[in-house]
Every structure is written in structure tokens, then in C-alpha cells.
Design a protein around this motif. Sequence first.
Motif, short mmCIF file in Angstrom:
data_model
loop_
_atom_site.label_atom_id
_atom_site.label_comp_id
_atom_site.label_asym_id
_atom_site.label_seq_id
_atom_site.Cartn_x
_atom_site.Cartn_y
_atom_site.Cartn_z
N LYS A 108 41.28 -14.85 -1.80
CA LYS A 108 42.44 -15.33 -2.54
C LYS A 108 43.11 -14.13 -3.20
CE LYS A 108 43.64 -18.33 -6.41
NZ LYS A 108 43.11 -19.18 -7.48
N ALA A 109 44.42 -14.04 -3.04
CA ALA A 109 45.17 -12.95 -3.67
C ALA A 109 45.20 -13.18 -5.18
CB ALA A 109 46.58 -12.88 -3.12
N LYS A 110 44.89 -12.13 -5.92
CA LYS A 110 44.94 -12.18 -7.37
C LYS A 110 45.78 -11.01 -7.85
CE LYS A 110 40.74 -14.68 -8.11
NZ LYS A 110 39.75 -14.96 -9.11
N ALA A 165 39.91 -11.58 -3.74
CA ALA A 165 38.55 -11.93 -4.15
C ALA A 165 38.12 -13.24 -3.49
CB ALA A 165 38.49 -12.07 -5.67
N ALA A 166 36.84 -13.33 -3.23
CA ALA A 166 36.26 -14.56 -2.69
C ALA A 166 35.55 -15.27 -3.83
CB ALA A 166 35.30 -14.25 -1.56
N LEU A 202 30.83 -17.43 -7.21
CA LEU A 202 30.14 -18.60 -7.73
C LEU A 202 28.73 -18.70 -7.14
CD1 LEU A 202 30.27 -21.15 -9.46
CD2 LEU A 202 31.23 -22.34 -7.49
N LEU A 203 28.60 -18.42 -5.85
CA LEU A 203 27.29 -18.45 -5.20
C LEU A 203 26.36 -17.41 -5.82
CD1 LEU A 203 25.46 -19.42 -2.85
CD2 LEU A 203 26.52 -17.63 -1.46
N VAL A 204 26.85 -16.21 -6.04
CA VAL A 204 26.02 -15.15 -6.65
C VAL A 204 25.60 -15.55 -8.06
CG1 VAL A 204 26.05 -12.75 -7.48
CG2 VAL A 204 26.98 -13.31 -5.23
#
Length: 140
Positions: free
Chosen positions: A50-52, A66-67, A72-74
Motif C-alpha cells: 500500500k502506498a503511504k 508497506a505491507a 500485523l502478522l509479525v
Amino acid sequence: MSERTRKLLQAYIDHRLERKQGVSLREEYQGLNASSSFILSAKGFPYSLKAKHRVAHDGTVKTYYAADSVELLVREIYKKCGLKGASSHRGRRSLASKLNASNVPLETIPRTLGHSETKTTLVYIEITPSQLEKAAVLAL
């Protein structure tokens, strides 16, 4: 790369091959499709970026990708291990700080983290009390 890291990565590759996620008919890359993302979701799909946008100190807008789902998984993995407040960036800060404390040249650390500018990396490096004491002794 440590032997433990190699074994973990190989286990992940074996898992993908077993589930036929992102595989090819060729033997190179251990049978994985070279154009496939290496890290896949539990369902076998690549994570999306996602573009930030962030405003830099000089007022310019910097765009990065960023993914969020990986982050969130980490965080969930760290939480299940009992590490409160940990994040993927915490690991990057630890790596940068450890490299700095080990006297790795400052020009090398940004390349390790994938930063194009040293000033970006400086935010990640934490200076220990021991390093401050050494600096004070050298200043005398």
C-alpha cells in the motif's frame, strides 16, 4: 546468514513446494517460480503493498510502500512469543544498533537496512550507556 536462518528458510521453501504455492516446472530456485513473491500469505497469495506518504523534515512528501498485513502478522508472532510492544521495526532498530555497537562503518548500516540515505538510518540506531561512556573517555 546463520545456519539456523538457512534451516528456517529451507523449511519454508519445502512447505511452499509441498503446498505447490508459486512453483515452476524448472529446477532452478529449488522449483519456486522466480517471478513469484517469496513470502506468501497462508492462502498462498502475495501480500499487497500500500502506498503511504510521509512529510520529510524539509517539507517534501516521501512516498513509500508497506505491507500492513505482514506487519500485523509479525506483531502477532511477537505477541504469541510473549514479546510485548515488539514490531518488525523493533527488529530493524536492534540490528542497526547492534551493527553500530560492533563498529560496523556507518556507511554500511543503511545498505544493510535498505536505506538510501544515512540520515534515515540514524533514527534506528540506539546509543548504549556504554557507548556514551567510551565517547566521554575519548573526549578527555
